[in-house]
Design a protein around this motif. Sequence first.
Motif, short mmCIF file in Angstrom:
data_model
loop_
_atom_site.label_atom_id
_atom_site.label_comp_id
_atom_site.label_asym_id
_atom_site.label_seq_id
_atom_site.Cartn_x
_atom_site.Cartn_y
_atom_site.Cartn_z
N LEU A 126 0.83 -1.21 0.00
CA LEU A 126 0.00 0.00 0.00
C LEU A 126 0.87 1.26 0.00
N ALA A 127 1.89 1.26 0.86
CA ALA A 127 2.80 2.42 0.94
C ALA A 127 3.49 2.65 -0.40
N LYS A 128 3.89 1.56 -1.06
CA LYS A 128 4.57 1.66 -2.35
C LYS A 128 3.74 2.47 -3.35
N TRP A 129 2.43 2.19 -3.37
CA TRP A 129 1.57 2.88 -4.34
C TRP A 129 1.13 4.24 -3.84
N MET A 130 0.98 4.40 -2.53
CA MET A 130 0.64 5.73 -1.98
C MET A 130 1.75 6.74 -2.28
N LEU A 131 3.00 6.25 -2.29
CA LEU A 131 4.14 7.14 -2.55
C LEU A 131 4.19 7.64 -4.00
N THR A 132 3.43 7.02 -4.90
CA THR A 132 3.36 7.53 -6.28
C THR A 132 2.38 8.69 -6.38
N GLN A 133 1.74 9.03 -5.24
CA GLN A 133 0.77 10.14 -5.15
C GLN A 133 -0.33 10.01 -6.20
N PRO A 134 -1.03 8.87 -6.21
CA PRO A 134 -2.05 8.65 -7.24
C PRO A 134 -3.34 9.40 -6.95
N ASP A 135 -4.14 9.60 -8.00
CA ASP A 135 -5.50 10.12 -7.82
C ASP A 135 -6.49 8.96 -7.73
N VAL A 136 -6.12 7.83 -8.36
CA VAL A 136 -7.00 6.65 -8.39
C VAL A 136 -6.21 5.43 -7.92
N LEU A 137 -6.76 4.71 -6.94
CA LEU A 137 -6.13 3.47 -6.47
C LEU A 137 -7.08 2.31 -6.66
N ILE A 138 -6.59 1.26 -7.30
CA ILE A 138 -7.36 0.01 -7.42
C ILE A 138 -6.72 -0.99 -6.46
N LEU A 139 -7.50 -1.45 -5.49
CA LEU A 139 -6.99 -2.38 -4.47
C LEU A 139 -7.62 -3.75 -4.71
N ASP A 140 -6.80 -4.71 -5.15
CA ASP A 140 -7.29 -6.04 -5.50
C ASP A 140 -7.04 -6.99 -4.33
N GLU A 141 -8.11 -7.45 -3.69
CA GLU A 141 -8.03 -8.32 -2.50
C GLU A 141 -7.06 -7.72 -1.47
N PRO A 142 -7.30 -6.49 -1.00
CA PRO A 142 -6.30 -5.81 -0.15
C PRO A 142 -6.09 -6.44 1.22
N THR A 143 -7.02 -7.32 1.67
CA THR A 143 -6.85 -7.91 3.01
C THR A 143 -6.77 -9.43 2.96
N ARG A 144 -6.46 -10.01 1.80
CA ARG A 144 -6.40 -11.47 1.70
C ARG A 144 -5.30 -12.03 2.61
N GLY A 145 -5.67 -13.04 3.42
CA GLY A 145 -4.69 -13.75 4.24
C GLY A 145 -4.14 -12.95 5.40
N ILE A 146 -4.87 -11.91 5.84
CA ILE A 146 -4.39 -11.16 7.01
C ILE A 146 -5.46 -11.11 8.09
N ASP A 147 -5.02 -10.84 9.32
CA ASP A 147 -5.92 -10.97 10.47
C ASP A 147 -6.82 -9.75 10.64
N VAL A 148 -7.78 -9.88 11.56
CA VAL A 148 -8.79 -8.82 11.74
C VAL A 148 -8.19 -7.49 12.18
N GLY A 149 -7.15 -7.55 13.02
CA GLY A 149 -6.52 -6.31 13.49
C GLY A 149 -5.84 -5.57 12.35
N ALA A 150 -5.08 -6.30 11.53
CA ALA A 150 -4.40 -5.69 10.37
C ALA A 150 -5.42 -5.23 9.33
N LYS A 151 -6.52 -5.99 9.19
CA LYS A 151 -7.58 -5.57 8.26
C LYS A 151 -8.13 -4.21 8.68
N TYR A 152 -8.40 -4.06 9.96
CA TYR A 152 -8.97 -2.79 10.47
C TYR A 152 -8.04 -1.64 10.13
N GLU A 153 -6.72 -1.85 10.31
CA GLU A 153 -5.75 -0.79 10.02
C GLU A 153 -5.75 -0.44 8.53
N ILE A 154 -5.91 -1.44 7.67
CA ILE A 154 -5.95 -1.18 6.23
C ILE A 154 -7.24 -0.44 5.85
N TYR A 155 -8.36 -0.80 6.52
CA TYR A 155 -9.60 -0.06 6.27
C TYR A 155 -9.45 1.42 6.67
#
Length: 516
Positions: free
Chosen positions: A423-452
């Motif tokens: 996520l940081a890698k793409w945020m650093l490109t300063q995009p206007d549009v982000l497509i997130l494909d399965e952004p929380t696959r294989g991660i726990d509920v706590g990490a999911k909350y942080e990504i949300y």
Amino acid sequence: MSDYILEMNHITKEFSGVKALDDVNLKVKKGEVHALCGENGAGKSTLMNVLSGVYPYGTYSGDIVYKGEVGKFHKIKDSEAKGIVIIHQELALSPHMSVAENVFLGNEQCSAKGVIDWTKTRAKAAEMLAKVGLEGEDVNVPVNSLGVGKQQLIEIAKAMAKDVELLILDEPTAALNDEESAKLLEIMLELKKQGVTMIIISHKLNEISYVADAITVIRDGHTIETLTKGVDDFSEDRIIKGMVGREMTNRYPIREGVTIGDTIFEVQNWNVYHPEDPERQVLKDVNIQVKAGEVVGLAGLMGAGRTEFAMSVFGKSYGQKISGTVKLNGREVDLKDVRTAIDNKLAYVSEDRKGNGLVLIDDIKRNMTMAALRNFFSKNGVVDANEEIVKAEEYKKLINVKANSIDQTVGSLSGGNQQKVVLAKWMLTQPDVLILDEPTRGIDVGAKYEIYCVINDLAKAGKAVIIISSEMPEIIGTCDRLYVINEGHIAGELAKEEMTQEKIMGCIMADNRKGA
């Protein structure tokens, strides 16, 4: 004779002076399905690697008692000889070899003269496949010609061929759709009837509640508790409380202070053909639009064309004979390659973080800055190393990447922290549009909350965010609006107040009836 087939007592394991496991205890009864739950980085996989000999005897302290004897496993072959087999999250199949060859890889069926007996190999492979519900499957086809669900079952057949008594499954359903996951869980219950003891690591708590007889919760390298079915509360909320150390009343943070602006991303009449078959149309006249500050979901079944759409838009990374129009901020753009897509402030977080998102042998800093290197961290072809360090440190703090330093190798991070680095890698490109494909696959509920929370921050900053997810509750919980994709075209569009799992499936079923 003890009821327990396995006892792991006071296991402590350190990496560079940091305790990944600290006095961990685990007891598994013979013939049960025992789940290991915990947040990413809690130590679950490390514990199983200790058990299976990936981390050899002598590199940790504490005892493994297996079937009443102290186990001193110096390598995986030692634990397998005792009937302990581990199936890792990344499948260990050889893609171009046949199904039969894979089932007996490292366990070849040889004649008395040491020559492989292929007739016996094929017959026994078919026998093993029948045990995991793949009766009649062709054992001569290359394993990469089969879907991920079948490949996961072939991994289990491979374990069965080694006379497995204790089977360890690390995130077995992470890459499977709901139907394939349900089949795998039923196979596990069938294996249990055949006397196989299992340990399962999974973040899908509904599956854990269904299949497990007992759950041991690990947090920050410590065992917290063991819950027993029929005795303790086995609800998802109760498991989460043990994992994160607190009640989690809202799994999806409320998005506040967001103003939805003008349309900044629009795709019109998008058509794409399969990269290897110019006659097979994968996407048909897809039209979508996303506004500034809006989070839009792409819902649909596995294979509906969601990832193909994202990749084909992102610099034509997928497909051939691509036609249609892409508009960014009202201006038509030709995103002919990935570099052009990045230059036009479009970013794509791929579903396969390890294969396409990260360079696992490189450090956090380089992984974070690689996509933005040309536009933001170099001048006249010379990289500004100081600026790289400053920004990597800033984003490590911003999205709470748990690591010793930005010089830590990305491959050594937990899945959730790897996802944050992508996520940081793409945020650093300063995009206007982000497509997130399965952004929380294989991660726990706590990490999911942080990504949300990160997604909410992107929306507040006026970005247009598109989320592709196979988890319908996630799409419903995070999106302002969604498009339902079915068989390569838009089957429906739902506003926030209309979103339910029933409505999404209703759109798909109605579309299937139209095409029938």
